[in-house]
Design a protein around this motif. Structure first.
Motif, PDB file in Angstrom:
ATOM      1  N   ILE A 257       0.833  -1.206   0.000  1.00 24.39           N
ATOM      2  CA  ILE A 257       0.000   0.000   0.000  1.00 24.39           C
ATOM      3  C   ILE A 257       0.862   1.248   0.000  1.00 24.39           C
ATOM      4  O   ILE A 257       0.677   2.160  -0.808  1.00 24.39           O
ATOM      5  CB  ILE A 257      -0.956  -0.012   1.221  1.00 24.39           C
ATOM      6  N   ARG A 258       1.822   1.291   0.917  1.00 27.42           N
ATOM      7  CA  ARG A 258       2.698   2.453   1.014  1.00 27.42           C
ATOM      8  C   ARG A 258       3.991   2.177   0.244  1.00 27.42           C
ATOM      9  O   ARG A 258       4.537   1.074   0.306  1.00 27.42           O
ATOM     10  CB  ARG A 258       3.022   2.761   2.477  1.00 27.42           C
ATOM     11  N   PRO A 259       4.533   3.174  -0.462  1.00 25.52           N
ATOM     12  CA  PRO A 259       5.694   2.956  -1.343  1.00 25.52           C
ATOM     13  C   PRO A 259       7.037   3.032  -0.613  1.00 25.52           C
ATOM     14  O   PRO A 259       7.172   3.730   0.391  1.00 25.52           O
ATOM     15  CB  PRO A 259       5.565   4.103  -2.347  1.00 25.52           C
ATOM     16  N   ALA A 260       8.032   2.338  -1.159  1.00 25.00           N
ATOM     17  CA  ALA A 260       9.406   2.430  -0.651  1.00 25.00           C
ATOM     18  C   ALA A 260      10.362   1.902  -1.722  1.00 25.00           C
ATOM     19  O   ALA A 260      10.115   0.841  -2.324  1.00 25.00           O
ATOM     20  CB  ALA A 260       9.570   1.627   0.641  1.00 25.00           C
ATOM     21  N   PHE A 261      11.457   2.644  -1.954  1.00 23.88           N
ATOM     22  CA  PHE A 261      12.433   2.297  -2.980  1.00 23.88           C
ATOM     23  C   PHE A 261      13.839   2.380  -2.375  1.00 23.88           C
ATOM     24  O   PHE A 261      14.073   3.149  -1.437  1.00 23.88           O
ATOM     25  CB  PHE A 261      12.329   3.258  -4.163  1.00 23.88           C
ATOM     26  N   TYR A 262      14.776   1.597  -2.959  1.00 26.57           N
ATOM     27  CA  TYR A 262      16.140   1.674  -2.437  1.00 26.57           C
ATOM     28  C   TYR A 262      17.167   1.512  -3.554  1.00 26.57           C
ATOM     29  O   TYR A 262      16.891   0.958  -4.620  1.00 26.57           O
ATOM     30  CB  TYR A 262      16.377   0.638  -1.342  1.00 26.57           C
ATOM     31  N   TYR A 263      18.346   2.036  -3.268  1.00 27.26           N
ATOM     32  CA  TYR A 263      19.483   1.984  -4.196  1.00 27.26           C
ATOM     33  C   TYR A 263      20.727   1.633  -3.394  1.00 27.26           C
ATOM     34  O   TYR A 263      20.881   2.076  -2.240  1.00 27.26           O
ATOM     35  CB  TYR A 263      19.671   3.339  -4.877  1.00 27.26           C
ATOM     36  N   GLN A 264      21.608   0.846  -3.966  1.00 31.25           N
ATOM     37  CA  GLN A 264      22.864   0.516  -3.294  1.00 31.25           C
ATOM     38  C   GLN A 264      24.006   0.443  -4.295  1.00 31.25           C
ATOM     39  O   GLN A 264      23.834   0.074  -5.450  1.00 31.25           O
ATOM     40  CB  GLN A 264      22.751  -0.826  -2.560  1.00 31.25           C
TER      41      GLN A 264
END
Length: 633
Positions: A257-264
């Motif tokens: 439902i709620r968004p979240a993104f990541y980069y490494q």
């Protein structure tokens, strides 16, 4: 949107994977991490303007040295205030030690926020009061590093009452009745249990207390803690956290439902609520940024090991479509295209509303956030116009003249900047009549581009929730241009049901679609449907949330979407305006076609992804009928 809504919060996390000396040598400053955090938060300021907070953590500090720093603000410009305070403290250190200040080793030993791990948060207060106590990150402090817990999140839980009672049954005495405190204490409880279990294990193996602390830090099972703590959570959430010894995580609800993104990469791990802010801040490509899968957590261990692991069983994806329509920044490549598609798919209904009289129609948008949908709408209008031109040329059957051909091909949609936001309304006028007059001047209009009593005026908006600004301001100022007809277009469908996962929409009586439906039921002698629905909801009041059915849907069943739209237009048309007013809403089918991967539509359809949603809509309708203005969760 013309109706302001409070909505999802924003999170930002940065974990530096190299010593501070590395960033000093490569980027010219050991402050690389805090500078990037500022950019991540500033570029997410759309997600929260009632509060902001930052926690910085230093790895491997010796006992007696402070290793966690926090700044929070709930002022008028919270991001600015937080970072002014942070840099004010840093400047004080530079003033007193100008040469040492440049040394990353000295800075880490002596200055706040000179560390390797940062967690930032932007708040919209959908639950709890707007005071500094409710601004994230929140902390649970302890003398053992591995028992220290810092949390910040974008979440709303529907079952705070159940979770609160579970904490009480554990013997706790929670300091407040909010989902923030509930989540903090729930994670904290299982963090304590994990620490205690490991302590007993290592104690039995003959280790001393001093030896045990670092062993616990190395062995602590964050995946197990998060899985146990979130087992009973009902709602939408993206929660970021850090432990005092240096482990950190961001977890996402099982419905996405709620968004979240990541980069490494080899220098940094970064997490944010929106993808383009990571792209811009770190100058990386979209395809290098990953979305945290529903039900998963990204866990970053103190030693720099990074993994994405499951903590909840993933459910059918129901990501919030309002993120796509309005809340997220439109600079995301997918969101931009989806918003254009939303506008384009409205073209047939729009052209029907003006009897396909493109020559005598002016197209525009209000507010600026509707601009992308406007581009899509105009692409659709131009495409339709091209088809009509081709038909007209074919109908000439070769007997055309230069003049006739010029007449056909010269017709183009008329696009104008009609409304300009002129002033930010302040409610210093307390008299209702005075306030209404002030609201009427929030926007100014461009005179001279609409032909009096001859042109139609089509204006697209993101969504129409309450309709207050339309009635008190926008329709009146548009009527000053003397159009024959005003068509207000919503790129979102009719909002009929409360949200309980992040957007501040909890009271049924605030929705113009609901009010229009109630009005029609009363006008047509169908009040019994209201009473019967109320009785069905009331009968469920004490049932477990898993057994509650959304009977509020029955309110809308007697009417088509077009009938409700027509009644909305009637209710929102101010007295005394000359133009005919029509309102065109997006269809549910078009919404799903435009946003196929983000089909969370409960505020439009009443199809809630979690059992708690049905409980919320049940309570909200009961509150409406009983005249109770309190929140429904």
């Amino acid at each position: 949107m013309s109706d302001q809504l409070k909505h999802e919060c924003g999170i930002a996390m940065i974990r530096l994977l190299k010593p501070l000396e590395y960033y000093k040598e490569k980027y010219g400053s050991w402050q690389y991490g805090i500078q990037k955090l500022y950019l991540l938060m500033e570029k997410q300021h759309n997600r929260g303007q009632e509060g902001a907070g930052v926690v910085g953590l230093k790895l491997d500090q010796t006992p007696g040295e402070k290793y966690i720093s926090r700044e929070r603000s709930c002022g008028n410009q919270p991001i600015k205030e937080v970072f002014e305070n942070i840099y004010g403290r840093l400047r004080e250190g530079e003033k007193n030690n100008p040469e040492s200040f440049k040394d990353p080793v000295w800075a880490k030993e002596n200055l706040p926020f000179a560390g390797e791990l940062y967690l930032g948060h932007l708040r919209y207060g959908t639950f709890g009061r707007n005071s500094i106590d409710f601004v994230h990150p929140v902390m649970r402090e302890n003398n053992w590093k591995s028992r220290n817990l810092v949390l910040a999140g974008n979440f709303n839980l529907t079952n705070v009452d159940e979770l609160f009672n579970l904490l009480v049954d554990l013997g706790q005495h929670p300091k407040d009745y909010t989902d923030t405190v509930t989540i903090l204490e729930k994670v904290g409880h299982y963090l304590d249990e994990e620490n205690q279990m490991l302590f007993r294990q290592y104690k039995n193996d003959g280790y001393s207390n001093r030896e045990i602390s670092p062993l616990i830090e190395d062995s602590i099972d964050i995946q197990k803690i998060l899985s146990s703590a979130s087992r009973s959570w009902d709602g939408g959430y993206a929660v970021g956290g850090m432990f005092g010894h240096g482990d950190s995580f961001v977890m996402r609800d099982p419905w996405g439902i709620r968004p979240a993104f990541y980069y490494q990469d080899d220098e940094v791990v970064v997490v944010a609520s929106e993808r383009p802010v990571i792209q811009t801040t770190f100058n990386v490509r979209a395809n290098t940024i990953k979305e945290i899968a529903p039900g998963n957590a990204v866990i970053i261990k103190k030693d720099g090991k990074i993994e994405e692991v499951p903590v909840r069983v993933p459910q059918k994806r129901r990501s919030c479509s309002f993120e796509r329509i309005y809340f997220s920044r439109g600079s995301d490549k997918d969101i931009y295209l989806e918003r254009k598609k939303l506008g384009q798919l409205l073209t047939p209904a729009i052209l029907d509303s003006v009897d396909h009289d493109i020559k005598n129609t002016v197209f525009s948008f209000i507010p600026n956030t509707a601009e992308t949908a406007f581009y899509g709408m105009m692409e659709g209008v131009r495409q339709k116009l091209m088809e009509e031109k081709k038909e007209q040329i074919h109908d000439l059957n070769g007997s055309w003249t230069e003049e006739k051909l010029q007449e056909i091909i010269s017709v183009e949609p008329r696009v104008e900047k009609i409304a300009i936001k002129d002033v930010k309304l302040r409610t210093f006028i307390t008299n209702d009549e005075g306030r209404d007059d002030l609201v009427g001047h929030v926007y100014d209009v461009t005179y001279g581009v609409v032909k009096n009593q001859e042109d139609n005026l089509v204006v697209i908006d993101d969504s129409i929730v309450r309709g207050t600004t339309l009635k008190k301001s926008i329709l009146r100022i548009l009527d000053r241009l003397h159009p024959k007809k005003i068509v207000i277009v919503s790129s979102a469908p009719q909002i009929r049901y409360p949200d309980c996962y992040g957007i501040d929409m909890t009271r049924m009586g605030e929705f113009i679609a609901f009010n229009a439906t109630i009005a029609m039921l009363k006008e047509r002698g169908m009040e019994h449907i209201i009473e019967e629905t109320y009785k069905k909801c009331k009968a469920q009041e004490n049932l477990p949330k898993e057994e509650i059915v959304n009977y509020v849907k029955e309110i809308y069943k007697p009417f088509t979407a077009e009938e409700i739209s027509a009644k909305i237009a009637e209710l929102l048309t101010p007295e005394g305006i000359e133009a005919e007013v029509q309102i065109v809403y997006q269809s549910i089918e078009n919404l799903h076609e435009a946003c196929p991967e983000n089909n969370g539509d409960w505020y439009f359809t009443g199809n809630y992804p979690t059992p708690g949603g049905n409980k919320v809509v049940n309570t909200s309708f009961i509150n409406y009928v009983e005249g109770n203005d309190k929140r429904s969760y």
